[in-house]
Design a protein around this motif. Structure first.
Motif, PDB file in Angstrom:
ATOM      1  N   ILE A 167     -48.162  48.210-109.928  1.00 15.21           N
ATOM      2  CA  ILE A 167     -48.274  46.792-110.300  1.00 15.21           C
ATOM      3  C   ILE A 167     -49.708  46.473-110.694  1.00 15.21           C
ATOM      4  O   ILE A 167     -49.958  45.800-111.701  1.00 15.21           O
ATOM      5  N   ASP A 168     -50.663  46.971-109.929  1.00 14.14           N
ATOM      6  CA  ASP A 168     -52.072  46.745-110.257  1.00 14.14           C
ATOM      7  C   ASP A 168     -52.418  47.345-111.620  1.00 14.14           C
ATOM      8  O   ASP A 168     -53.138  46.733-112.411  1.00 14.14           O
ATOM      9  N   ALA A 169     -51.903  48.547-111.901  1.00 14.70           N
ATOM     10  CA  ALA A 169     -52.151  49.176-113.206  1.00 14.70           C
ATOM     11  C   ALA A 169     -51.545  48.341-114.331  1.00 14.70           C
ATOM     12  O   ALA A 169     -52.175  48.153-115.381  1.00 14.70           O
ATOM     13  N   ALA A 170     -50.351  47.810-114.117  1.00 13.78           N
ATOM     14  CA  ALA A 170     -49.703  46.985-115.134  1.00 13.78           C
ATOM     15  C   ALA A 170     -50.491  45.700-115.384  1.00 13.78           C
ATOM     16  O   ALA A 170     -50.603  45.256-116.527  1.00 13.78           O
TER      17      ALA A 170
ATOM     18  N   GLY B 292     -44.972  55.041-120.031  1.00 10.42           N
ATOM     19  CA  GLY B 292     -45.839  54.535-118.969  1.00 10.42           C
ATOM     20  C   GLY B 292     -46.158  53.065-119.126  1.00 10.42           C
ATOM     21  O   GLY B 292     -46.061  52.284-118.174  1.00 10.42           O
ATOM     22  N   VAL B 293     -46.513  52.657-120.320  1.00  9.31           N
ATOM     23  CA  VAL B 293     -46.871  51.252-120.566  1.00  9.31           C
ATOM     24  C   VAL B 293     -45.658  50.346-120.361  1.00  9.31           C
ATOM     25  O   VAL B 293     -45.728  49.337-119.658  1.00  9.31           O
ATOM     26  N   ILE B 294     -44.531  50.709-120.960  1.00  9.51           N
ATOM     27  CA  ILE B 294     -43.342  49.855-120.876  1.00  9.51           C
ATOM     28  C   ILE B 294     -42.781  49.829-119.466  1.00  9.51           C
ATOM     29  O   ILE B 294     -42.470  48.755-118.932  1.00  9.51           O
ATOM     30  N   LEU B 295     -42.650  50.985-118.838  1.00  7.76           N
ATOM     31  CA  LEU B 295     -42.092  51.043-117.483  1.00  7.76           C
ATOM     32  C   LEU B 295     -42.926  50.231-116.502  1.00  7.76           C
ATOM     33  O   LEU B 295     -42.400  49.387-115.761  1.00  7.76           O
ATOM     34  N   LEU B 296     -44.234  50.472-116.487  1.00  9.38           N
ATOM     35  CA  LEU B 296     -45.082  49.749-115.534  1.00  9.38           C
ATOM     36  C   LEU B 296     -45.089  48.251-115.813  1.00  9.38           C
ATOM     37  O   LEU B 296     -44.998  47.440-114.890  1.00  9.38           O
ATOM     38  N   SER B 297     -45.189  47.874-117.085  1.00 13.28           N
ATOM     39  CA  SER B 297     -45.224  46.453-117.438  1.00 13.28           C
ATOM     40  C   SER B 297     -43.932  45.744-117.054  1.00 13.28           C
ATOM     41  O   SER B 297     -43.954  44.661-116.455  1.00 13.28           O
ATOM     42  N   GLU B 298     -42.805  46.353-117.402  1.00 13.97           N
ATOM     43  CA  GLU B 298     -41.525  45.698-117.127  1.00 13.97           C
ATOM     44  C   GLU B 298     -41.189  45.707-115.640  1.00 13.97           C
ATOM     45  O   GLU B 298     -40.633  44.730-115.125  1.00 13.97           O
ATOM     46  N   ALA B 299     -41.535  46.771-114.935  1.00  9.98           N
ATOM     47  CA  ALA B 299     -41.304  46.794-113.486  1.00  9.98           C
ATOM     48  C   ALA B 299     -42.162  45.741-112.795  1.00  9.98           C
ATOM     49  O   ALA B 299     -41.674  45.004-111.922  1.00  9.98           O
ATOM     50  N   ALA B 300     -43.430  45.643-113.185  1.00 11.99           N
ATOM     51  CA  ALA B 300     -44.317  44.625-112.593  1.00 11.99           C
ATOM     52  C   ALA B 300     -43.792  43.228-112.876  1.00 11.99           C
ATOM     53  O   ALA B 300     -43.816  42.361-112.001  1.00 11.99           O
ATOM     54  N   ALA B 301     -43.288  43.002-114.087  1.00 10.42           N
ATOM     55  CA  ALA B 301     -42.738  41.689-114.428  1.00 10.42           C
ATOM     56  C   ALA B 301     -41.530  41.366-113.542  1.00 10.42           C
ATOM     57  O   ALA B 301     -41.382  40.220-113.082  1.00 10.42           O
ATOM     58  N   CYS B 302     -40.688  42.353-113.287  1.00 12.00           N
ATOM     59  CA  CYS B 302     -39.526  42.131-112.404  1.00 12.00           C
ATOM     60  C   CYS B 302     -39.973  41.763-110.996  1.00 12.00           C
ATOM     61  O   CYS B 302     -39.425  40.832-110.387  1.00 12.00           O
ATOM     62  N   TYR B 303     -40.962  42.485-110.474  1.00 20.84           N
ATOM     63  CA  TYR B 303     -41.497  42.160-109.147  1.00 20.84           C
ATOM     64  C   TYR B 303     -42.088  40.758-109.135  1.00 20.84           C
ATOM     65  O   TYR B 303     -41.884  39.995-108.187  1.00 20.84           O
TER      66      TYR B 303
ATOM     67  N   GLN C 170     -41.340  38.182-111.132  1.00 18.70           N
ATOM     68  CA  GLN C 170     -40.266  37.196-111.267  1.00 18.70           C
ATOM     69  C   GLN C 170     -39.494  37.016-109.965  1.00 18.70           C
ATOM     70  O   GLN C 170     -39.000  35.937-109.677  1.00 18.70           O
ATOM     71  N   ALA C 171     -39.400  38.087-109.181  1.00 21.65           N
ATOM     72  CA  ALA C 171     -38.699  38.014-107.892  1.00 21.65           C
ATOM     73  C   ALA C 171     -39.619  37.516-106.774  1.00 21.65           C
ATOM     74  O   ALA C 171     -39.179  37.374-105.633  1.00 21.65           O
ATOM     75  N   GLY C 172     -40.884  37.276-107.098  1.00 23.31           N
ATOM     76  CA  GLY C 172     -41.835  36.806-106.098  1.00 23.31           C
ATOM     77  C   GLY C 172     -42.260  37.885-105.109  1.00 23.31           C
ATOM     78  O   GLY C 172     -42.700  37.571-104.004  1.00 23.31           O
ATOM     79  N   LEU C 173     -42.142  39.157-105.507  1.00 20.01           N
ATOM     80  CA  LEU C 173     -42.445  40.259-104.595  1.00 20.01           C
ATOM     81  C   LEU C 173     -43.694  41.048-104.973  1.00 20.01           C
ATOM     82  O   LEU C 173     -44.089  41.963-104.251  1.00 20.01           O
ATOM     83  N   ALA C 174     -44.329  40.721-106.077  1.00 22.73           N
ATOM     84  CA  ALA C 174     -45.451  41.523-106.564  1.00 22.73           C
ATOM     85  C   ALA C 174     -46.613  41.571-105.582  1.00 22.73           C
ATOM     86  O   ALA C 174     -47.336  42.559-105.525  1.00 22.73           O
TER      87      ALA C 174
ATOM     88  N   HIS D   2     -46.236  41.054-102.201  1.00 23.49           N
ATOM     89  CA  HIS D   2     -45.673  41.128-100.847  1.00 23.49           C
ATOM     90  C   HIS D   2     -46.606  41.962 -99.965  1.00 23.49           C
ATOM     91  O   HIS D   2     -47.033  43.053-100.363  1.00 23.49           O
ATOM     92  N   PRO D   3     -46.923  41.481 -98.772  1.00 25.94           N
ATOM     93  CA  PRO D   3     -47.884  42.196 -97.927  1.00 25.94           C
ATOM     94  C   PRO D   3     -47.413  43.575 -97.452  1.00 25.94           C
ATOM     95  O   PRO D   3     -48.238  44.417 -97.097  1.00 25.94           O
ATOM     96  N   GLU D   4     -46.115  43.823 -97.460  1.00 24.73           N
ATOM     97  CA  GLU D   4     -45.610  45.125 -97.014  1.00 24.73           C
ATOM     98  C   GLU D   4     -45.261  46.057 -98.173  1.00 24.73           C
ATOM     99  O   GLU D   4     -44.566  47.057 -97.980  1.00 24.73           O
ATOM    100  N   MET D   5     -45.770  45.744 -99.357  1.00 27.21           N
ATOM    101  CA  MET D   5     -45.512  46.584-100.525  1.00 27.21           C
ATOM    102  C   MET D   5     -46.108  47.969-100.288  1.00 27.21           C
ATOM    103  O   MET D   5     -47.288  48.099 -99.981  1.00 27.21           O
ATOM    104  N   PRO D   6     -45.313  49.045-100.443  1.00 26.14           N
ATOM    105  CA  PRO D   6     -45.852  50.403-100.283  1.00 26.14           C
ATOM    106  C   PRO D   6     -46.951  50.688-101.318  1.00 26.14           C
ATOM    107  O   PRO D   6     -47.031  50.036-102.354  1.00 26.14           O
ATOM    108  N   ALA D   7     -47.751  51.691-101.039  1.00 24.73           N
ATOM    109  CA  ALA D   7     -48.931  51.990-101.855  1.00 24.73           C
ATOM    110  C   ALA D   7     -48.588  52.316-103.314  1.00 24.73           C
ATOM    111  O   ALA D   7     -49.278  51.838-104.220  1.00 24.73           O
ATOM    112  N   LEU D   8     -47.560  53.122-103.559  1.00 25.29           N
ATOM    113  CA  LEU D   8     -47.269  53.526-104.932  1.00 25.29           C
ATOM    114  C   LEU D   8     -46.853  52.340-105.807  1.00 25.29           C
ATOM    115  O   LEU D   8     -47.452  52.130-106.866  1.00 25.29           O
TER     116      LEU D   8
END
Length: 192
Positions: free
Chosen positions: A59-62, A29-40, A42-46, A48-54
């Motif tokens: 990202i907020d949890a990370a 959980g810690v690694i997946l959320l942290s690394e996924a949030a970092a990818c978002y 880095q891509a400038g999408l974290a 994004h106004p149309e980001m789905p809720a999940l």
């Protein structure tokens, strides 16, 4: 049946101990959320106004996690890797269930494992996430068929750099089991 097939081929069956799924899920959980949030990020999408809720909530949890939490999870991941690596001094392959329960319907939000209700996604990665973190090659295959589009899965895990051996072993086991796999999904809007 899978273990019986292995034994009939002359394989010695040895019970081993893997890291506990609850401990692996904490690290996952810690690694997946942290690394996924970092990818978002880095891509400038974290943001994004149309980001789905999940993904937004993930990202907020990370963002609430600390560097210490990530460092501790990364350390535990290395411990898991060493534990799994050590097993391959005793065995050629690990056989483990793919899921802890029958595949639930997509509409479900929780999965019953034994007499405990678990959140859907952590329940489904309970036995597979370990090998996402150890980097071992894995083949998941049906080990028995319960009905059209519904079977019980088995993971065949090999040591690093033995991908082809894992695939060859799985092919032999699949042939031995003689399963007639119906690859169609269960029908209906609730199908998993």
């Amino acid at each position: 049946r899978a273990l019986e097939s292995c034994a009939s081929r002359g394989c010695k069956i040895v019970r081993v101990r893997l890291p506990a799924p609850e401990e692996v899920l904490k690290v996952h959980g810690v690694i997946l959320l942290s690394e996924a949030a970092a990818c978002y990020e880095q891509a400038g999408l974290a943001d994004h106004p149309e980001m789905p809720a999940l993904p937004r909530s993930n990202i907020d949890a990370a963002r609430r996690m600390t560097a210490i939490q990530y460092a501790n999870a990364a350390h535990r991941r290395e411990v898991f890797r060493a534990q799994v690596k050590a097993l391959f001094s005793e065995v050629d392959f690990l056989l483990a269930p793919t899921l802890p329960a029958l595949t639930p319907l997509r509409s479900e939000t929780a999965v019953m494992i034994g007499d405990v209700l678990h959140e859907y996604t952590p329940a489904l990665v309970r036995y597979t996430s370990l090998f996402n973190h150890t980097g071992n090659p894995v083949v998941s295959m049906p080990s028995s068929i319960l009905g059209p589009g519904l079977g019980v899965g088995l993971q065949i895990v090999a040591d690093h750099d033995r991908d082809a051996d894992a695939v060859a072993f799985a092919a032999r086991l699949e042939a031995d089991l003689g399963l007639e796999v119906d690859w169609r999904l269960r029908s209906g809007p609730e199908a998993g």
